[in-house]
Design a protein around this motif. Structure first.
Motif, PDB file in Angstrom:
ATOM      1  N   LYS A  70       0.814  -1.241   0.227  1.00 50.29           N
ATOM      2  CA  LYS A  70       0.057   0.096   0.121  1.00 50.29           C
ATOM      3  C   LYS A  70       0.834   1.225  -0.209  1.00 50.29           C
ATOM      4  O   LYS A  70       0.515   2.314  -0.597  1.00 50.29           O
ATOM      5  CB  LYS A  70      -0.944  -0.022   1.211  1.00 50.29           C
ATOM      6  N   LEU A  99      -6.142  10.770 -14.009  1.00 48.08           N
ATOM      7  CA  LEU A  99      -5.263   9.450 -14.279  1.00 48.08           C
ATOM      8  C   LEU A  99      -4.603   9.412 -15.553  1.00 48.08           C
ATOM      9  O   LEU A  99      -5.142   9.747 -16.671  1.00 48.08           O
ATOM     10  CB  LEU A  99      -6.351   8.284 -14.220  1.00 48.08           C
ATOM     11  N   PHE A 122       0.588   8.393  -6.958  1.00 48.72           N
ATOM     12  CA  PHE A 122      -0.319   7.305  -6.494  1.00 48.72           C
ATOM     13  C   PHE A 122      -0.497   6.374  -7.634  1.00 48.72           C
ATOM     14  O   PHE A 122      -0.727   6.833  -8.554  1.00 48.72           O
ATOM     15  CB  PHE A 122      -1.661   7.757  -5.995  1.00 48.72           C
ATOM     16  N   LEU A 147      -2.288   3.202  -9.533  1.00 49.00           N
ATOM     17  CA  LEU A 147      -3.425   2.361  -9.454  1.00 49.00           C
ATOM     18  C   LEU A 147      -3.489   1.320 -10.721  1.00 49.00           C
ATOM     19  O   LEU A 147      -3.078   1.664 -11.656  1.00 49.00           O
ATOM     20  CB  LEU A 147      -4.792   3.143  -9.909  1.00 49.00           C
ATOM     21  N   ASN A 152     -20.482  -4.128 -19.552  1.00 48.63           N
ATOM     22  CA  ASN A 152     -20.771  -2.922 -19.098  1.00 48.63           C
ATOM     23  C   ASN A 152     -20.152  -2.530 -17.570  1.00 48.63           C
ATOM     24  O   ASN A 152     -20.525  -1.514 -17.301  1.00 48.63           O
ATOM     25  CB  ASN A 152     -22.211  -2.958 -19.194  1.00 48.63           C
ATOM     26  N   TYR A 167     -14.103  -0.819 -15.815  1.00 46.28           N
ATOM     27  CA  TYR A 167     -12.645  -1.478 -15.069  1.00 46.28           C
ATOM     28  C   TYR A 167     -13.180  -1.560 -13.675  1.00 46.28           C
ATOM     29  O   TYR A 167     -13.782  -1.028 -13.046  1.00 46.28           O
ATOM     30  CB  TYR A 167     -11.725  -0.379 -15.001  1.00 46.28           C
ATOM     31  N   PHE A 216     -11.018  -1.608 -10.176  1.00 42.56           N
ATOM     32  CA  PHE A 216      -9.464  -1.057  -9.796  1.00 42.56           C
ATOM     33  C   PHE A 216      -9.156  -1.629  -8.329  1.00 42.56           C
ATOM     34  O   PHE A 216      -9.866  -2.207  -7.636  1.00 42.56           O
ATOM     35  CB  PHE A 216      -9.798   0.619  -9.325  1.00 42.56           C
ATOM     36  N   GLY A 217      -7.695  -1.561  -8.047  1.00 39.37           N
ATOM     37  CA  GLY A 217      -6.990  -2.007  -6.852  1.00 39.37           C
ATOM     38  C   GLY A 217      -7.102  -0.701  -6.059  1.00 39.37           C
ATOM     39  O   GLY A 217      -7.496   0.361  -6.392  1.00 39.37           O
ATOM     40  N   SER A 218      -6.652  -1.041  -4.798  1.00 41.23           N
ATOM     41  CA  SER A 218      -6.693   0.176  -3.857  1.00 41.23           C
ATOM     42  C   SER A 218      -5.671   0.813  -3.782  1.00 41.23           C
ATOM     43  O   SER A 218      -5.692   2.035  -3.272  1.00 41.23           O
ATOM     44  CB  SER A 218      -6.740  -0.512  -2.446  1.00 41.23           C
ATOM     45  N   GLY A 219      -4.562   0.776  -4.775  1.00 37.46           N
ATOM     46  CA  GLY A 219      -3.452   1.564  -5.042  1.00 37.46           C
ATOM     47  C   GLY A 219      -2.393   1.303  -4.231  1.00 37.46           C
ATOM     48  O   GLY A 219      -2.419   0.952  -3.180  1.00 37.46           O
ATOM     49  N   TYR A 255     -20.770   2.913 -23.590  1.00 39.66           N
ATOM     50  CA  TYR A 255     -21.049   2.815 -22.456  1.00 39.66           C
ATOM     51  C   TYR A 255     -20.082   4.330 -21.562  1.00 39.66           C
ATOM     52  O   TYR A 255     -19.017   4.451 -22.133  1.00 39.66           O
ATOM     53  CB  TYR A 255     -20.556   1.888 -21.433  1.00 39.66           C
ATOM     54  N   TYR A 290     -19.344   5.937 -17.964  1.00 36.81           N
ATOM     55  CA  TYR A 290     -19.213   5.669 -16.642  1.00 36.81           C
ATOM     56  C   TYR A 290     -19.018   6.662 -15.311  1.00 36.81           C
ATOM     57  O   TYR A 290     -18.581   7.740 -16.082  1.00 36.81           O
ATOM     58  CB  TYR A 290     -18.167   4.718 -16.277  1.00 36.81           C
ATOM     59  N   TYR A 339     -17.082   6.977 -11.793  1.00 30.28           N
ATOM     60  CA  TYR A 339     -16.550   6.447 -10.704  1.00 30.28           C
ATOM     61  C   TYR A 339     -16.264   7.287  -9.376  1.00 30.28           C
ATOM     62  O   TYR A 339     -16.304   8.684  -9.905  1.00 30.28           O
ATOM     63  CB  TYR A 339     -15.082   5.834 -11.293  1.00 30.28           C
ATOM     64  N   GLN A 344     -13.921   8.265  -5.970  1.00 27.96           N
ATOM     65  CA  GLN A 344     -12.790   7.701  -5.563  1.00 27.96           C
ATOM     66  C   GLN A 344     -12.671   8.395  -4.079  1.00 27.96           C
ATOM     67  O   GLN A 344     -12.484   9.746  -3.962  1.00 27.96           O
ATOM     68  CB  GLN A 344     -11.242   8.211  -6.204  1.00 27.96           C
ATOM     69  N   ALA A 368      -7.686   5.819  -1.690  1.00 29.16           N
ATOM     70  CA  ALA A 368      -8.265   4.808  -2.258  1.00 29.16           C
ATOM     71  C   ALA A 368      -8.347   4.368  -3.778  1.00 29.16           C
ATOM     72  O   ALA A 368      -8.125   5.375  -4.537  1.00 29.16           O
ATOM     73  CB  ALA A 368      -9.752   4.512  -1.754  1.00 29.16           C
ATOM     74  N   GLY A 369      -8.733   3.292  -4.356  1.00 31.37           N
ATOM     75  CA  GLY A 369      -8.879   3.117  -5.518  1.00 31.37           C
ATOM     76  C   GLY A 369     -10.137   3.648  -6.094  1.00 31.37           C
ATOM     77  O   GLY A 369     -11.022   4.174  -5.404  1.00 31.37           O
ATOM     78  N   LEU A 370     -10.543   3.436  -7.336  1.00 27.91           N
ATOM     79  CA  LEU A 370     -11.842   3.914  -7.951  1.00 27.91           C
ATOM     80  C   LEU A 370     -12.944   3.063  -7.865  1.00 27.91           C
ATOM     81  O   LEU A 370     -12.619   1.866  -7.999  1.00 27.91           O
ATOM     82  CB  LEU A 370     -11.841   4.233  -9.542  1.00 27.91           C
ATOM     83  N   LEU A 374     -16.719   1.606  -9.217  1.00 27.05           N
ATOM     84  CA  LEU A 374     -17.969   2.157 -10.186  1.00 27.05           C
ATOM     85  C   LEU A 374     -18.906   2.406  -9.596  1.00 27.05           C
ATOM     86  O   LEU A 374     -19.559   1.630  -8.578  1.00 27.05           O
ATOM     87  CB  LEU A 374     -18.159   0.765 -11.088  1.00 27.05           C
ATOM     88  N   TYR A 418     -23.326   3.477 -14.600  1.00 22.99           N
ATOM     89  CA  TYR A 418     -22.890   3.649 -15.830  1.00 22.99           C
ATOM     90  C   TYR A 418     -24.171   3.607 -16.753  1.00 22.99           C
ATOM     91  O   TYR A 418     -25.510   3.337 -16.176  1.00 22.99           O
ATOM     92  CB  TYR A 418     -22.241   2.477 -16.552  1.00 22.99           C
ATOM     93  N   ILE A 477     -13.611  12.261  -4.956  1.00 24.11           N
ATOM     94  CA  ILE A 477     -13.490  12.694  -6.435  1.00 24.11           C
ATOM     95  C   ILE A 477     -14.142  12.020  -7.158  1.00 24.11           C
ATOM     96  O   ILE A 477     -14.202  10.719  -7.282  1.00 24.11           O
ATOM     97  CB  ILE A 477     -12.007  12.679  -6.777  1.00 24.11           C
ATOM     98  N   PHE A 527     -15.091  10.829 -11.255  1.00 25.65           N
ATOM     99  CA  PHE A 527     -14.572  10.665 -12.396  1.00 25.65           C
ATOM    100  C   PHE A 527     -15.546  10.096 -13.654  1.00 25.65           C
ATOM    101  O   PHE A 527     -16.074   9.275 -13.271  1.00 25.65           O
ATOM    102  CB  PHE A 527     -13.368   9.554 -12.722  1.00 25.65           C
ATOM    103  N   PHE A 529     -10.550   8.672 -19.203  1.00 21.67           N
ATOM    104  CA  PHE A 529     -11.160   9.204 -17.963  1.00 21.67           C
ATOM    105  C   PHE A 529     -11.071  10.841 -18.004  1.00 21.67           C
ATOM    106  O   PHE A 529      -9.801  11.311 -18.694  1.00 21.67           O
ATOM    107  CB  PHE A 529     -10.436   8.634 -16.827  1.00 21.67           C
TER     108      PHE A 529
END
Lengths: 115, 110
Positions: A9, A43, A88, A90, A101, A104, A106-109, B31, B33, B35, B37, B41-43, B45, B48, B86, B88, B100
């Motif tokens: 992390k 990003l 950071f 990701l 649909n 993505y 995402f991981g937690s970074g 599509y 979307y 997201y 954040q 942390a990560g993004l 969803l 959509y 945030i 996106f 994005f």
């Protein structure tokens, strides 16, 4: 539960060192991505891979390298050639299907800091 | 992400509605979307919308799509402190990749 795991992390790097960030997914997704996030810049895509043993440069690939030897894993190496690596990072994955649909996952970074 | 544009900041009072706007460029996106954040942390969803829809509602979230103007918006009803994050916007590209926006930082004030 299926998901995408990034480790560590937090990571600290000394000047001139290479470091490797781990990204593993058990979602059976075809494609994997690495993004860099800096404050206020959104990003930026570093590298992506749509299939095992193949990967493509993104918008800011210089100073980074990747491998995709297994479908589940897409490690990112930040080399000493990357002059401003503090950011950071990701990782994300997705299915390459036209009707998919969910976008993505995402991981937690990983937060990388140069010391 | 430079082809998807969003305003950078939004401040909203708790209990009010938030509206986050986005413009995209690829008219063939299938599509679109939103997201979320949270700090460090990560993004995740949020929601959509398929390109043949004009509107999608999901609890407190309403997505509006104007294909003619390539404009997407996200409305959050009854905004709570937990909505501070945030947000996106993203569009699909021909090769399944997402593009994005830079993200809109939403701050909810008491």
């Amino acid at each position: 539960d299926g998901g995408i795991t990034q480790s560590p992390k937090y990571l600290f790097r000394k000047e001139g060192q290479n470091v490797t960030l781990s990204c593993e997914q058990n979602l059976n997704h075809d494609a994997m991505y690495w993004y860099r996030q800096d404050p206020g810049q959104g990003l930026r895509l570093i590298y992506y891979s749509q299939i095992v043993n193949d990967f493509q440069k993104g918008d800011i690939a210089e100073g980074y390298s990747v491998s995709r030897e297994k479908k589940e894993s897409f490690p990112l190496t930040v080399t000493s050639a990357q002059k401003n690596p503090t950011a950071f990072y990701l990782c994300a994955s997705s299915i390459n299907e036209a009707d998919y649909n969910y976008g993505y996952t995402f991981g937690s970074g990983t937060r990388l800091t140069v010391v | 992400g430079e082809d998807v544009e969003q305003s950078l900041f939004l401040s909203v009072r708790e209990g009010d509605s938030s509206v986050i706007n986005c413009t995209y460029t690829d008219s063939s996106s299938t599509y679109l979307y939103w997201y979320k954040q949270e700090p460090g942390a990560g993004l995740q969803l949020l929601t959509y919308i398929f390109s043949n829809m004009d509107m999608k509602q999901d609890q407190r979230l309403t997505v509006l799509l104007n294909k003619k103007d390539k404009h997407l918006s996200l409305r959050i009803a009854d905004t709570q402190t937990g909505d501070s994050a945030i947000y996106f916007c993203a569009e699909t590209l021909n090769d399944y990749k997402l593009s994005f926006g830079a993200g809109t930082t939403v701050t909810v004030r008491a």
